[in-house]
Design a protein around this motif. Structure first.
Motif, mmCIF file in Angstrom:
data_model
loop_
_atom_site.group_PDB
_atom_site.id
_atom_site.type_symbol
_atom_site.label_atom_id
_atom_site.label_comp_id
_atom_site.label_asym_id
_atom_site.label_seq_id
_atom_site.Cartn_x
_atom_site.Cartn_y
_atom_site.Cartn_z
ATOM 1 N N ARG A 102 -5.874 10.623 9.708
ATOM 2 C CA ARG A 102 -6.744 11.350 8.380
ATOM 3 C C ARG A 102 -6.201 12.137 7.971
ATOM 4 O O ARG A 102 -6.299 11.630 6.001
ATOM 5 N N ASP A 103 -5.632 13.101 7.360
ATOM 6 C CA ASP A 103 -5.030 14.381 7.053
ATOM 7 C C ASP A 103 -3.859 13.276 6.073
ATOM 8 O O ASP A 103 -4.076 13.959 4.471
ATOM 9 N N ASN A 104 -2.963 12.747 7.053
ATOM 10 C CA ASN A 104 -2.129 12.362 5.437
ATOM 11 C C ASN A 104 -2.566 10.820 4.782
ATOM 12 O O ASN A 104 -2.106 11.028 3.661
ATOM 13 N N LEU A 105 -3.717 9.754 4.969
ATOM 14 C CA LEU A 105 -4.446 9.614 3.600
ATOM 15 C C LEU A 105 -4.367 10.470 2.931
ATOM 16 O O LEU A 105 -4.640 9.665 1.643
ATOM 17 N N ARG A 106 -5.269 11.480 3.127
ATOM 18 C CA ARG A 106 -6.289 12.151 2.149
ATOM 19 C C ARG A 106 -5.109 12.721 1.249
ATOM 20 O O ARG A 106 -5.339 13.069 -0.369
ATOM 21 N N ALA A 107 -3.709 12.177 1.144
ATOM 22 C CA ALA A 107 -2.878 12.635 0.478
ATOM 23 C C ALA A 107 -3.222 11.752 -1.021
ATOM 24 O O ALA A 107 -2.555 11.989 -1.835
ATOM 25 N N LEU A 108 -3.441 10.430 -0.989
ATOM 26 C CA LEU A 108 -3.774 9.794 -2.242
ATOM 27 C C LEU A 108 -4.489 10.563 -2.975
ATOM 28 O O LEU A 108 -4.943 10.054 -3.749
ATOM 29 N N ASP A 109 -5.548 11.326 -2.149
ATOM 30 C CA ASP A 109 -6.703 11.692 -3.291
ATOM 31 C C ASP A 109 -5.977 13.501 -4.419
ATOM 32 O O ASP A 109 -6.683 14.081 -4.978
ATOM 33 N N LEU A 110 -4.620 13.833 -3.374
ATOM 34 C CA LEU A 110 -4.127 14.796 -4.002
ATOM 35 C C LEU A 110 -2.986 14.593 -5.527
ATOM 36 O O LEU A 110 -2.243 13.511 -5.544
ATOM 37 N N GLU A 111 -3.553 15.216 -6.192
ATOM 38 C CA GLU A 111 -3.041 14.834 -7.592
ATOM 39 C C GLU A 111 -2.232 16.587 -7.395
ATOM 40 O O GLU A 111 -2.752 17.744 -8.408
ATOM 41 N N LEU A 112 -0.399 16.982 -7.439
ATOM 42 C CA LEU A 112 0.443 17.844 -8.108
ATOM 43 C C LEU A 112 0.370 17.667 -9.521
ATOM 44 O O LEU A 112 0.354 16.981 -10.306
ATOM 45 N N ASP B 288 7.509 6.561 -9.626
ATOM 46 C CA ASP B 288 6.505 4.833 -9.820
ATOM 47 C C ASP B 288 7.707 4.540 -8.592
ATOM 48 O O ASP B 288 8.681 4.640 -8.366
ATOM 49 N N ASN B 289 6.936 2.980 -8.211
ATOM 50 C CA ASN B 289 7.490 2.371 -6.941
ATOM 51 C C ASN B 289 7.859 3.243 -5.666
ATOM 52 O O ASN B 289 8.334 1.979 -5.132
ATOM 53 N N VAL B 290 6.619 4.239 -5.208
ATOM 54 C CA VAL B 290 7.603 4.612 -3.823
ATOM 55 C C VAL B 290 6.329 4.279 -2.901
ATOM 56 O O VAL B 290 5.161 5.031 -3.492
ATOM 57 N N HIS C 235 -0.970 -1.163 5.620
ATOM 58 C CA HIS C 235 0.206 -0.750 6.204
ATOM 59 C C HIS C 235 0.775 -0.816 7.313
ATOM 60 O O HIS C 235 0.457 0.647 7.617
ATOM 61 N N VAL C 236 1.545 -1.360 8.734
ATOM 62 C CA VAL C 236 1.763 -0.507 9.334
ATOM 63 C C VAL C 236 2.938 -1.089 9.287
ATOM 64 O O VAL C 236 3.362 -2.453 9.194
ATOM 65 N N ASP C 237 3.931 -0.827 10.037
ATOM 66 C CA ASP C 237 5.116 -0.529 10.009
ATOM 67 C C ASP C 237 6.025 -0.476 11.384
ATOM 68 O O ASP C 237 6.196 0.662 12.228
ATOM 69 N N THR C 238 6.658 -1.243 11.908
ATOM 70 C CA THR C 238 7.179 -1.046 13.610
ATOM 71 C C THR C 238 8.589 -1.810 13.517
ATOM 72 O O THR C 238 9.019 -2.135 12.127
ATOM 73 N N ALA C 239 9.174 -1.549 14.748
ATOM 74 C CA ALA C 239 10.649 -2.388 14.229
ATOM 75 C C ALA C 239 10.549 -3.077 15.926
ATOM 76 O O ALA C 239 10.518 -2.275 16.708
ATOM 77 N N GLN C 240 11.685 -4.195 15.459
ATOM 78 C CA GLN C 240 12.378 -4.717 17.705
ATOM 79 C C GLN C 240 12.961 -3.324 17.993
ATOM 80 O O GLN C 240 12.958 -3.062 19.127
ATOM 81 N N TYR C 241 13.391 -2.456 17.171
ATOM 82 C CA TYR C 241 13.854 -1.342 18.576
ATOM 83 C C TYR C 241 12.834 -0.454 19.041
ATOM 84 O O TYR C 241 13.512 0.359 19.561
ATOM 85 N N PRO D 154 0.889 -1.040 0.566
ATOM 86 C CA PRO D 154 -0.336 -0.236 0.009
ATOM 87 C C PRO D 154 0.778 1.776 -0.374
ATOM 88 O O PRO D 154 1.856 1.348 0.685
ATOM 89 N N ALA D 155 -0.107 2.489 -0.761
ATOM 90 C CA ALA D 155 0.761 3.410 -0.946
ATOM 91 C C ALA D 155 1.376 4.283 0.043
ATOM 92 O O ALA D 155 2.753 4.877 0.436
ATOM 93 N N ILE D 156 0.497 4.059 1.290
ATOM 94 C CA ILE D 156 0.611 5.027 2.584
ATOM 95 C C ILE D 156 0.633 3.903 3.465
ATOM 96 O O ILE D 156 -0.244 2.988 3.784
#
Length: 269
Positions: A231-241, A216-218, A34-40, A5-7
């Protein structure tokens, strides 16, 4: 490419028990997958509880964690043991994505990557990732992996665009994940970002994320704990620069790195 997932939700420094659980469950129910964590990070148990509390099927979520030289180590058996402990903390039977957090300490490409291949063969992980690698180290890791490299994660934002690393990912067909994509909050003070945001009637955070996601690919994993920012961050998916927007951000001539570490590959650059 598909499968990432992109975000995603970054969870670094999110170590308050209730806050971390709530932020993960809120993000998933808002639409993150998509959830990101780490042992550290010291919050795998909290992240796992947040996933368990969310009303989202497990097979719809990409869960990522990272093995670290200063935790269990990066020797063959240490990687295996570290992943097993992480799975227990997360309350999961298998993991979608496991990263080498840093190529430092006892990291050794042949030995460390062979452990990742073993975990894949045993069905304990689905994909292999690395973090904070140079192009030379990426090539070495790929040479010692039997399976394809799935993703590279590194600090990336308008003040540290990392075009070289992104281009390498695009050329070789693996994903690239930007961590600290909001430059630790500094995007809110960058005039070029603020101007673009005002023109579109959105937040600077959305602009910074959209700028990354139009490559691409990011993908990006902004850290957020409050529901409003999530929620604000997720709305970046709808923004086309526009092309002009992208060019203006690309032309920012200030550089700043927020993540430093002894032994990091770029210290030799």
């Amino acid at each position: 490419m598909c499968g990432l997932p992109a975000i995603g939700l970054g969870t670094w420094q999110n170590t308050d028990w209730e806050t971390c659980i709530d932020s993960v469950s809120t993000a998933l129910e808002a639409g993150y997958r998509h959830v990101d964590t780490a042992q550290y990070y010291g919050n795998e148990e909290m992240v796992g509880e947040g996933i368990a509390q969310a009303d989202v099927p497990r097979d719809e979520i990409v869960v990522a964690t990272k093995v670290h030289a200063e935790k269990f180590g990066l020797a063959y058996e240490e990687v295996i043991e570290g992943l097993e402990v992480s799975l227990d903390r997360l309350g999961l039977d298998s993991l979608d994505l496991l990263y080498v957090h840093w190529p430092v300490g006892n990291y050794d490409a042949p030995e460390t990557m062979s452990a990742f291949d073993e975990l894949l063969d045993r069905g304990l992980i689905d994909h292999v990732g690395v973090c904070n690698f140079s192009i030379e180290l990426l090539e070495e890791a790929r040479d010692h992996l039997e399976s394809p490299l799935f993703v590279h994660q590194a600090e990336t934002h308008p003040l540290l665009p990392r075009d070289d690393l992104i281009a390498h990912a695009q050329k070789h067909g693996y994903h690239y994940v930007a961590y600290s994509p909001l430059a630790r909050g500094s995007v809110f003070d960058i005039p070029e970002i603020r101007d673009v945001a005002e023109r579109h009637g959105v937040s600077p955070a959305q602009v910074s994320l959209a700028w990354l996601l139009q490559k691409d690919n990011v993908a990006a994993i902004p850290k957020a704990s409050g529901e409003g920012h999530i929620r604000d961050n997720l709305r970046a998916l709808d923004l086309e620069l526009t092309t002009d927007d992208v060019d203006r951000i690309d032309d920012i001539d200030r550089t700043k790195r927020f993540v430093e570490r002894q032994g990091a590959p770029w210290l030799d650059e």
